[in-house]
Design a protein around this motif. Sequence first.
Motif, PDB file in Angstrom:
ATOM      1  N   ALA A   1      45.000  37.316  54.555  1.00  0.00           N
ATOM      2  CA  ALA A   1      43.776  36.726  54.676  1.00  0.00           C
ATOM      3  C   ALA A   1      42.558  37.320  54.325  1.00  0.00           C
ATOM      4  N   ARG A   2      41.465  36.847  53.965  1.00  0.00           N
ATOM      5  CA  ARG A   2      40.291  37.801  53.938  1.00  0.00           C
ATOM      6  C   ARG A   2      39.981  38.142  55.447  1.00  0.00           C
ATOM      7  N   PRO A   3      39.620  39.582  55.724  1.00  0.00           N
ATOM      8  CA  PRO A   3      39.252  39.878  56.977  1.00  0.00           C
ATOM      9  C   PRO A   3      38.225  39.022  57.810  1.00  0.00           C
ATOM     10  N   ARG A   4      38.119  38.849  58.900  1.00  0.00           N
ATOM     11  CA  ARG A   4      36.998  38.044  59.714  1.00  0.00           C
ATOM     12  C   ARG A   4      35.890  38.809  59.511  1.00  0.00           C
ATOM     13  N   PHE A   5      36.132  40.243  59.504  1.00  0.00           N
ATOM     14  CA  PHE A   5      34.727  40.990  59.699  1.00  0.00           C
ATOM     15  C   PHE A   5      35.157  42.191  58.528  1.00  0.00           C
ATOM     16  N   MET A   6      34.204  42.339  57.875  1.00  0.00           N
ATOM     17  CA  MET A   6      34.312  43.256  56.720  1.00  0.00           C
ATOM     18  C   MET A   6      33.013  43.731  56.199  1.00  0.00           C
ATOM     19  N   VAL A   7      32.826  45.111  56.016  1.00  0.00           N
ATOM     20  CA  VAL A   7      31.768  45.694  55.601  1.00  0.00           C
ATOM     21  C   VAL A   7      31.707  46.196  54.270  1.00  0.00           C
ATOM     22  N   ALA A   8      30.709  46.022  53.600  1.00  0.00           N
ATOM     23  CA  ALA A   8      30.495  46.420  52.037  1.00  0.00           C
ATOM     24  C   ALA A   8      29.668  47.460  51.965  1.00  0.00           C
ATOM     25  N   ILE A   9      30.170  48.644  51.529  1.00  0.00           N
ATOM     26  CA  ILE A   9      29.784  49.997  51.652  1.00  0.00           C
ATOM     27  C   ILE A   9      29.055  50.435  50.286  1.00  0.00           C
ATOM     28  N   ASP A  10      27.631  50.217  50.062  1.00  0.00           N
ATOM     29  CA  ASP A  10      27.221  50.716  49.003  1.00  0.00           C
ATOM     30  C   ASP A  10      26.681  52.059  48.582  1.00  0.00           C
ATOM     31  N   ALA A  11      27.343  52.768  47.745  1.00  0.00           N
ATOM     32  CA  ALA A  11      26.586  54.220  47.565  1.00  0.00           C
ATOM     33  C   ALA A  11      25.567  54.163  46.478  1.00  0.00           C
ATOM     34  N   ALA A  12      24.158  54.190  47.019  1.00  0.00           N
ATOM     35  CA  ALA A  12      23.163  53.967  45.880  1.00  0.00           C
ATOM     36  C   ALA A  12      23.242  55.031  44.681  1.00  0.00           C
ATOM     37  N   HIS A  13      22.632  54.225  43.769  1.00  0.00           N
ATOM     38  CA  HIS A  13      22.801  54.894  42.439  1.00  0.00           C
ATOM     39  C   HIS A  13      23.995  54.915  41.821  1.00  0.00           C
ATOM     40  N   GLY A  14      24.016  55.981  40.812  1.00  0.00           N
ATOM     41  CA  GLY A  14      25.513  55.952  40.094  1.00  0.00           C
ATOM     42  C   GLY A  14      25.129  55.933  38.347  1.00  0.00           C
ATOM     43  N   GLY A  15      26.094  56.600  37.849  1.00  0.00           N
ATOM     44  CA  GLY A  15      25.854  56.747  36.404  1.00  0.00           C
ATOM     45  C   GLY A  15      24.719  57.369  36.221  1.00  0.00           C
ATOM     46  N   SER A  16      23.987  56.744  34.854  1.00  0.00           N
ATOM     47  CA  SER A  16      23.035  57.639  34.356  1.00  0.00           C
ATOM     48  C   SER A  16      21.806  57.328  35.273  1.00  0.00           C
ATOM     49  N   GLU A  17      21.952  56.596  36.383  1.00  0.00           N
ATOM     50  CA  GLU A  17      20.816  56.373  37.475  1.00  0.00           C
ATOM     51  C   GLU A  17      21.232  57.629  38.463  1.00  0.00           C
ATOM     52  N   THR A  18      20.524  58.903  38.461  1.00  0.00           N
ATOM     53  CA  THR A  18      21.208  59.564  39.169  1.00  0.00           C
ATOM     54  C   THR A  18      20.776  59.483  40.820  1.00  0.00           C
ATOM     55  N   GLY A  19      19.427  59.099  41.041  1.00  0.00           N
ATOM     56  CA  GLY A  19      18.592  58.960  42.049  1.00  0.00           C
ATOM     57  C   GLY A  19      17.946  60.267  42.346  1.00  0.00           C
ATOM     58  N   ALA A  20      17.476  60.646  43.211  1.00  0.00           N
ATOM     59  CA  ALA A  20      16.740  61.875  43.387  1.00  0.00           C
ATOM     60  C   ALA A  20      17.707  62.964  43.070  1.00  0.00           C
ATOM     61  N   MET A  21      17.143  64.213  42.466  1.00  0.00           N
ATOM     62  CA  MET A  21      17.547  65.418  42.405  1.00  0.00           C
ATOM     63  C   MET A  21      17.200  66.468  43.534  1.00  0.00           C
ATOM     64  N   LEU A  22      18.107  66.734  44.480  1.00  0.00           N
ATOM     65  CA  LEU A  22      17.965  67.276  45.570  1.00  0.00           C
ATOM     66  C   LEU A  22      18.062  68.835  45.229  1.00  0.00           C
ATOM     67  N   GLN A  23      16.916  69.366  45.606  1.00  0.00           N
ATOM     68  CA  GLN A  23      16.784  70.811  45.290  1.00  0.00           C
ATOM     69  C   GLN A  23      16.744  70.846  43.806  1.00  0.00           C
TER      70      GLN A  23
END
Lengths: 195, 508
Positions: free
Chosen positions: B313-335
């Motif tokens: 059964a679908r868990p009663r409590f479930m967390v969706a974890i979203d790693a921001a950005h990805g693919g061609s959308e790199t986000g910030a370039m750190l240093q």
Amino acid sequence: MIDRGAQIMIVLLLVTIFGLGIYAIHLKHRAEVVPQQKIVGRAIAPPAAGPAQTVTFWVASDQDGLLHKRTASLVLPRDPDLRAREILETLVGLYTDKGSPHPLGTGAEITDVFLLKNNDAIVNANAAFADGHRSGVMVEEMTVASLAQTLAANTPGVARMKILVQGKERETLAGHVDLTTFYNLNQEPWPTVEQ
Amino acid sequence: MRWTSRQSPGAGRQSPGAGRQLPVAGRQSLLARGGRAAIVIALIVTVIAAPAADEKHLTVYNASGRYNVLVVERGGREYVALSDLLQPLGAASAKRDGDKFRLRFRPPDGNEQELQLTAGKTKGKAGRSDITLPAPFRMENGAPFVPLSSIAELLTELGVRDIEFHPQARRLLVGNVAVRYQTELQRGAEPKLVFHFSGAVDPTIATEAGKLRMMFNRAPVVGSAPQRFDDKLITGEAFSEANGESEITVSGSGPLMATFSADARTITISAPPVMATTPPPAQAPAAAPPPPSSTPTPVAAPPAPQQGTPQPARPRFMVAIDAAHGGSETGAMLQGQVAEKDLTLAFARRMQAEFDKQGISSFLVRDGDVALSADQRASAANTARATLFLTVHVGSEGRGIRVYTARVAPPPADRPLFLPWATAQSWFLDGSRSAAGSIAAEFSKRQMMVAAYSALLPPLNSIAEPAVAIEISDSSTQNLSAPAYQQAVGSAVAAGVAAVRSSLEGAR
């Protein structure tokens, strides 16, 4: 054989040519730098007549993540749109100056502000404002909050603000903060400190 | 570390379509529109979920948990992105100069090693030794790809110890994490086959005529040769593995059921109890342990049910974890070198491992280097009906943790049947603030700098459940890449969520 006098003359001519070459390169470099300095060192007060007004700025500080209150006395245009533009442009000027507490990219400018009858404000920035902006949730949100809260402090009645870049809607400022929706000034403000 | 070249962010944003408030109209028209809308939504969900079903992936198990790496085919051979493979295994930094690629990698308990490869070539160097790949090294969009069959050798050269690689099944076990088992057949009037596992397991159980299948999605179970038993009821057991998962099939002459010990290390297979008034069913569903976390997929949502396989059964409590950005959308370039998208994924995976330890089900909205729009992320979390949405960002401005909730207006008094897409979060702000406060308190308790704000940060406003964004910031990318720091952050987040779990469940 070339006599000694002619040899000395040739050497002197070569030295002169070399020196003039270096001077020409120096002049070219100066000619390139001057317009850039003109952009950075733009006037903060418009050429307007009338008494100076006290303006409140909410200045973002990366160091503590807060907006700091600062006041200044400025002579501003009477037209509300131009007045709002000058206030925000002065704020952005603080950010592009050396030693800025929240650096923005070189050449960042607010080019227009339109105060609409429905209490919305449209702020139009140039490409350098967004393209040169650092990427990150906090740094982007602080820029938007600083503009919005400064606008609200000096333009009573403004309820929402939207930022356009070169007259067009942009998805995010620099990859994080949403520019497609209005920034609602009646909601919780970014944390501030009065000093 | 720069794994991919920077391109303009924000591409591919979809116009919101689902969840808009419908105007009042004639019933027939409304139904017709509703029908069409349902078809459109079904199509969207199908399109989103479809790649997950067909894609190949390598499943890597290590001491921190488990993660998937997308497998792509190039020139008839299987390749994996080296960045996706190495990120969770240690601190890596990479440089690219034209076709030449140089990687420095330090496993948690080892010395730094250097790997040099050239795009289009099979020859390379690992430390001072020459290496030869079975197929040419590839660079695609700035990301390094190596043949799947070479990863065990490469990891060994990079100082990773205790590797067990099952290339056919695409399973990689790093650091003596394998869970092995022994069987014991107890004969008698009620015969039992007892499986003793070396670690805790939580298989999904399915039964069919004469068979009981235990599918291990999470535990790194490694099997042995098939066995035949001279027994009337239980006739044999066999281990198999494919596409990152493993399975034990127990054969029998009648219905079978499984029972679990309290420590989840022992599973006993036996005949189901016979009811006095009714005959035993032809196919009896077996007992199952608490439902496991759903398998991560690139585009969110728990795995689609397979036909004929009973799903937990679908868990009663479930967390969706979203790693921001990805693919061609790199986000910030750190240093200027490390793409934010790589670090967000590393932190998200750590968080998932820490949620596992807390017994909280979770799934990764993005589990690979793929670009997802804000609306796709919101759709994935909303469709999965997660209890909490966490989006992870990483920055280099300032130091510490920033926890954000959505900057959205409070909801009107009456809740509509369909929530407006752009402001769906309004109705869940209390839960979001409660979760953000708990997470921030946990960081504070652990002496980690933390501050809480609200922000106009996509996709928070469109999430129809409590939603929190976390921005982890440090001026040093080395600190951000350190597995110990990532684990500390993940542990604090999981503890913060665990502390507020009951109130979020109650609010639901």
